[in-house]
Design an enzyme around this catalytic site. Structure first.
Site, PDB file in Angstrom:
ATOM      1  N   LEU A 157      79.904 -38.485 -44.540  1.00 22.84           N
ATOM      2  CA  LEU A 157      79.506 -39.876 -44.757  1.00 22.84           C
ATOM      3  C   LEU A 157      78.643 -40.046 -45.997  1.00 22.84           C
ATOM      4  O   LEU A 157      78.838 -40.962 -46.783  1.00 22.84           O
ATOM      5  CB  LEU A 157      78.760 -40.385 -43.515  1.00 22.84           C
ATOM      6  CG  LEU A 157      78.434 -41.868 -43.553  1.00 22.84           C
ATOM      7  CD1 LEU A 157      79.730 -42.674 -43.564  1.00 22.84           C
ATOM      8  CD2 LEU A 157      77.598 -42.248 -42.340  1.00 22.84           C
TER       9      LEU A 157
ATOM     10  N   GLN B 178      80.714 -39.954 -49.041  1.00 26.60           N
ATOM     11  CA  GLN B 178      81.554 -41.131 -49.217  1.00 26.60           C
ATOM     12  C   GLN B 178      80.756 -42.331 -49.685  1.00 26.60           C
ATOM     13  O   GLN B 178      81.239 -43.152 -50.430  1.00 26.60           O
ATOM     14  CB  GLN B 178      82.233 -41.494 -47.895  1.00 26.60           C
ATOM     15  CG  GLN B 178      83.553 -40.795 -47.723  1.00 26.60           C
ATOM     16  CD  GLN B 178      84.361 -41.451 -46.634  1.00 26.60           C
ATOM     17  OE1 GLN B 178      84.324 -42.675 -46.488  1.00 26.60           O
ATOM     18  NE2 GLN B 178      85.068 -40.647 -45.860  1.00 26.60           N
ATOM     19  N   CYS B 179      79.549 -42.457 -49.195  1.00 31.75           N
ATOM     20  CA  CYS B 179      78.786 -43.658 -49.529  1.00 31.75           C
ATOM     21  C   CYS B 179      78.101 -43.585 -50.872  1.00 31.75           C
ATOM     22  O   CYS B 179      77.381 -44.497 -51.238  1.00 31.75           O
ATOM     23  CB  CYS B 179      77.724 -43.938 -48.473  1.00 31.75           C
ATOM     24  SG  CYS B 179      78.418 -44.375 -46.895  1.00 31.75           S
ATOM     25  N   THR B 180      78.293 -42.559 -51.586  1.00 30.65           N
ATOM     26  CA  THR B 180      77.621 -42.374 -52.874  1.00 30.65           C
ATOM     27  C   THR B 180      76.165 -42.779 -52.810  1.00 30.65           C
ATOM     28  O   THR B 180      75.708 -43.665 -53.504  1.00 30.65           O
ATOM     29  CB  THR B 180      78.317 -43.156 -54.009  1.00 30.65           C
ATOM     30  OG1 THR B 180      78.361 -44.531 -53.686  1.00 30.65           O
ATOM     31  CG2 THR B 180      79.699 -42.621 -54.244  1.00 30.65           C
ATOM     32  N   VAL B 181      75.435 -42.123 -51.941  1.00 32.84           N
ATOM     33  CA  VAL B 181      74.012 -42.389 -51.838  1.00 32.84           C
ATOM     34  C   VAL B 181      73.303 -41.689 -52.983  1.00 32.84           C
ATOM     35  O   VAL B 181      73.498 -40.498 -53.215  1.00 32.84           O
ATOM     36  CB  VAL B 181      73.491 -41.871 -50.474  1.00 32.84           C
ATOM     37  CG1 VAL B 181      71.965 -41.874 -50.457  1.00 32.84           C
ATOM     38  CG2 VAL B 181      74.046 -42.732 -49.358  1.00 32.84           C
TER      39      VAL B 181
END
Lengths: 215, 704
Positions: free
Chosen positions: B565, B568-571
């Site tokens: 996750l 995917q969320c490019t944190v």
């Protein structure tokens, strides 16, 4: 060793204002007198040091070029010819200039605001004003590092006026007033007269010769 | 006849003459008295005030407005004083607009003159005003209220969209029939002897210096045994004595040496009517430097014969007084808020150029057309930085909508953009830019960038084809493209297109706590100007700088599926996007000022060198930074012959087959590796059994 940075405090500004008005009166000139206009918004507040501006207004300059802001499409053909009305001669109009000196609390130096307008009130753009400036003023504007005309909101009248940007003022005032004695703070009551003698040249304000005596 | 004579038979004034129906004018041979017309001056402040009044209180109301003009005696030998309107001419309280003003108190430079303003809402209604009857109405007020001999009328049309102010003044004056004749006129200095002159100057200065009388423009002068006094007009009857001169004085705005100013016109009519005088001696008061000036001032004598009609109260006298033409004043530059915003924004940059960076080219910056692919954290910040540098032409591209988590990190969006499912990002971003700075030419385009490793379904082929074409057009029609998307593979097609079109491309990419900002090198091909229709390559001779993919050994693949996750969320750490965006824009500005532009060689920061020869400093190729160490490196990488995005092999193939090639690459990522020989390279590497050091592998990070 303290080095003066070319600036002055608000109360020194007020003193210098009075000094300038006095010298201007003494030295004698065909130009109008300076008038101090206090900040109306402050009212009775006591902290009104350097609150307001010094104004010299209605300085006429002969306009060399043809101008007109008349609307051609509407004419006054209903009015009968009146033999008692003198037909005005079509001589060239005057341009009128106002100059205000304010204190900049950010830079701690005086700032010059000015505007020009045609005799019917239509404001002059900077390109028009530049046409009225003498050659030496234009030269100073083009070549000098500290002479930069911009348009800013007049802090009291809240309309755009032209101004000479103050960020270089401290530097050249330091040079002007104490180049021969760099470690002393010069007496500052004559600050405005000295400053005006220089600034005036940039905007074509005819400063009387005796204004800047050695302080 | 007897009833019409003046009441003091002992009056020694030779000019007191009976008037009656059998009166015949005894005229000395003379000429018609011509008055110098009043001129108007409208200070800019008046228009500002009228505009605010109209916007705040008047709205569409066209009822007449009472206002006050100001004038003063002429104080310059060549310039007449003008009836002036200032901001103070309009009542401070909007509720007082329709009632006649109380007499405003002026000062020595502002003698108040009441007037009426008719401000129209359209040009047509301005033209349709009945100027003749308006003038008659205003002239009648002079008749009725003789305390006020000077009035004015002004009609206007204030166009508050273009900030044009059309206006037309009238100074109503009754027409005398027959007209007044001038018997003699000369300067006051010549008309009076020295003692009289000195005395007169002294009393006039007193009159002018007293706040009770300084704004009273009509008065009496009595000269008796070389001694002068000034009196109010209402004292006339008390001033009838033997052996004295009596002059009717007024503040004369005109500077003319041989003609009196306009105020004398109604004054003479009034004197003749009220005091029954046929020969009137008048004094045109003018000053200089604040003192009475008898050289400029005039003394004269006029012969006036009031016409019969005036005895009838219901007769409205004929009136004249309109200025020859209306005037139009354009104030957009000082009143239009959008123009003011533009000049203020330019000021900062001009100051920078003036004080420290004389070689700054503001024209290039304001004309460069920038394409921003991605309107997320990077896109929003890059847009703002470009705007700060004076860039005015921007197109933003993004496929998504503003999500609830966006506004805190993506600086062009607000909460409102998230509502109702969220606005399209590109559109919202462009609109936000224009709200910040109205002169921005910003457009937002909702578009998905086709990506390798995300195979296209059969029913999508046409749409994807269109998207490719649109992206191609966008890149061709802009000067600079910023690659600011959030996946690696989405950068492939734009990179290829920029390389093919030889357009400046700047990439910014974020890891969790590190960033990369780089400018792509020039494209591999140049079209030989004259003969060949197939472009030749530059690869062999000149070392081009590399692109984002040049250091890769694998083709871009789908990096978004099968990740955890957080990947995917490019944190990323929030501070990174602003830093990287700012660097990307500074890099562009440096490039635009470099004489070689896109071909500029890459430079590396060198602690030995104190400053570069370029005023903006060095022009790096790549900047890689890391927050945990607060460190930043400049790097240099050359193009790779096996690059899947910018090598001549790939670009030539694209030139040859166009979008078909693109679609094939998207659907079969190994195709690119085969084409560029990467497959071969990897095969040969494997055969050596080396530990493949994935120093440049980006699989673990989101898109570095």
């Amino acid at each position: 060793m303290y080095q003066w940075d070319g600036t002055l405090s608000p109360s020194e500004f007020d003193i210098s204002v009075a000094d300038l008005c006095e010298r201007w009166r003494e030295v004698g000139t065909s130009l109008p007198q300076w008038v101090w206009l206090p900040d109306r918004a402050l009212g009775a507040l006591s902290c009104n040091v350097a609150a307001g501006y010094l104004a010299i207004e209605n300085i006429y300059h002969q306009n060399a070029s043809e101008e007109g802001s008349f609307e051609e499409s509407i004419s006054r053909d209903e009015e009968p010819f009146d033999e008692a009305t003198l037909v005005p001669s079509n001589k060239n109009d005057m341009h009128i200039y106002d100059y205000h000196i304010l204190y900049s609390f950010t830079f701690r130096v005086p700032v010059l605001y000015f505007r020009g307008y045609q005799s019917d009130g239509c404001p002059l753009k900077l390109v028009d004003i530049e046409k009225d400036l003498p050659a030496y003023s234009l030269k100073l504007l083009r070549e000098s590092k500290w002479a930069f005309i911009t348009q800013e909101d007049h802090p009291y009248l809240h309309r755009p006026w032209y101004t000479l940007h103050p960020c270089g003022t401290g530097d050249w005032m330091k040079f002007l007033l104490c180049s021969d004695a760099p470690n002393k703070i010069p007496p500052l009551h004559g600050y405005l007269s000295a400053w005006l003698s220089v600034i005036g040249q940039v905007v074509g304000l005819r400063i009387p010769i005796g204004l800047f005596k050695s302080v | 006849m007897a009833s019409e004579t003046s009441s003091t038979p002992s009056s020694s004034r030779a000019s007191a003459e009976p008037s009656s129906s059998s009166y015949t004018a005894i005229r000395d041979p003379g000429r018609i008295l011509q008055f110098d017309p009043f001129q108007s001056l409208v200070d800019e402040g008046f228009w500002h005030r009228l505009s605010s009044l109209k916007l705040d209180s008047l709205g569409l109301d066209q009822s007449p407005i009472s206002l006050t003009g100001f004038y003063a005696p002429c104080s310059h030998s060549e310039v007449s004083n003008r009836l002036t309107l200032l901001a103070e001419s309009l009542p401070p309280d909007p509720k007082q607009l329709e009632s006649p003003l109380e007499r405003v108190h002026g000062n020595r430079n502002r003698c108040p003159v009441p007037g009426t303003l008719y401000n129209m809402n359209t040009l047509e209604s301005f033209k349709a005003l009945d100027r003749v009857s308006l003038l008659k109405m205003e002239a009648q007020k002079v008749e009725e209220d003789s305390a006020v001999l000077l009035r004015f009328l002004v009609i206007s049309f204030a166009d508050l969209k273009k900030w044009n102010f059309l206006h037309w003044f009238a100074f109503p004056a009754v027409v005398l029939d027959p007209p007044a004749m001038i018997l003699n006129i000369q300067s006051a200095k010549d008309a009076l002897n020295q003692d009289e002159g000195q005395s007169l100057s002294a009393v006039m200065n007193e009159w002018r210096n007293s706040s009770l009388t300084t704004d009273v423009p009509f008065f009496l002068i009595i000269i008796s045994s070389s001694h002068a006094t000034v009196r109010h007009l209402k004292d006339w009857e008390a001033c009838q004595h033997d052996g004295q001169k009596l002059l009717f004085g007024f503040y004369d705005p005109s500077c003319r040496a041989t003609n009196p100013g306009w105020p004398l016109r109604n004054y003479l009519a009034f004197i003749s009517l009220r005091y029954n005088i046929g020969k009137i001696q008048f004094f045109c008061y003018r000053e200089k430097h604040g003192f009475a000036d008898l050289g400029l001032s005039l003394v004269g004598e006029a012969a006036v014969s009031p016409p019969q009609d005036w005895r009838e109260p219901q007769n409205i006298p004929k009136a004249v007084g309109w200025q020859p033409k209306p005037k139009n004043i354009r104030l957009a530059e000082s009143m239009d808020p959008e123009r003011l915003a533009v000049s203020a924004a330019d000021l900062n940059l001009k100051l920078m150029r003036w004080r420290t960076l004389p070689s700054l080219d503001l024209n290039i910056l304001s004309n460069v057309k920038c394409l921003l692919l991605g309107a997320g954290t990077l896109g929003c910040q890059v847009a703002r930085m470009l705007m700060a540098w004076g860039v005015r032409k921007m197109t933003l591209v993004d496929s998504g909508k503003v999500a609830m988590s966006n506004p805190v990190r993506q600086s062009l969006y607000t909460f409102d953009d998230c509502l109702n499912g969220g606005s399209f990002k590109a559109v919202a971003a462009a609109s936000s830019l224009k709200q910040i700075f109205p002169a921005m030419e910003a457009e937002g385009i909702q578009l998905s960038i086709p990506m390798p490793g995300h195979p296209i379904l059969a029913n999508e082929v046409d749409r994807v084809h269109e998207d490719c074409k649109q992206l191609w057009n966008l890149i061709s029609s802009h000067d600079v493209t910023f690659l600011l998307t959030d996946t690696r593979e989405s950068r492939w097609l734009p990179t290829l297109l920029c390389a093919s079109e030889n357009k400046v491309a700047i990439t910014a990419a974020l890891g969790f706590d590190s960033y990369l900002v780089m400018r792509h090198g020039s494209g591999p091909l140049i079209t030989v100007s004259d003969q060949t229709d197939s472009p030749s390559t530059l690869d062999d001779g000149v070392q081009r700088l590399g692109c984002y993919f040049c250091s890769d050994v694998v083709a871009p693949i789908d990096s978004t599926s099968n990740r955890t996750l957080d990947q995917q969320c490019t944190v990323t750490r929030p501070g990174l996007a602003p830093i990287a965006s700012a660097l990307a824009v500074e890099l562009l500005v440096g490039l635009l000022h470099h004489p070689n532009g896109i071909h500029a060689p890459g430079e590396i920061a060198n602690s030995i060198m104190s400053s570069s020869k370029e005023p903006l400093g060095i022009l790096p190729h790549q900047i890689r930074g890391s927050l945990p160490q607060y460190s930043q490196l400049t790097l240099l990488g050359h193009s790779s012959n096996s690059c899947t995005a910018c090598s001549s092999t790939v670009v030539l193939e694209f030139k040859r087959r166009g979008i078909e090639f693109v679609l094939q690459a998207i659907n079969h990522p190994t195709y690119l590796e085969d084409l560029t020989g990467l497959t071969e390279l990897m095969e040969s590497a494997k055969s050596f059994n080396l530990d493949w050091d994935k120093e440049t592998s980006d699989d673990d990070d989101a898109d570095l």
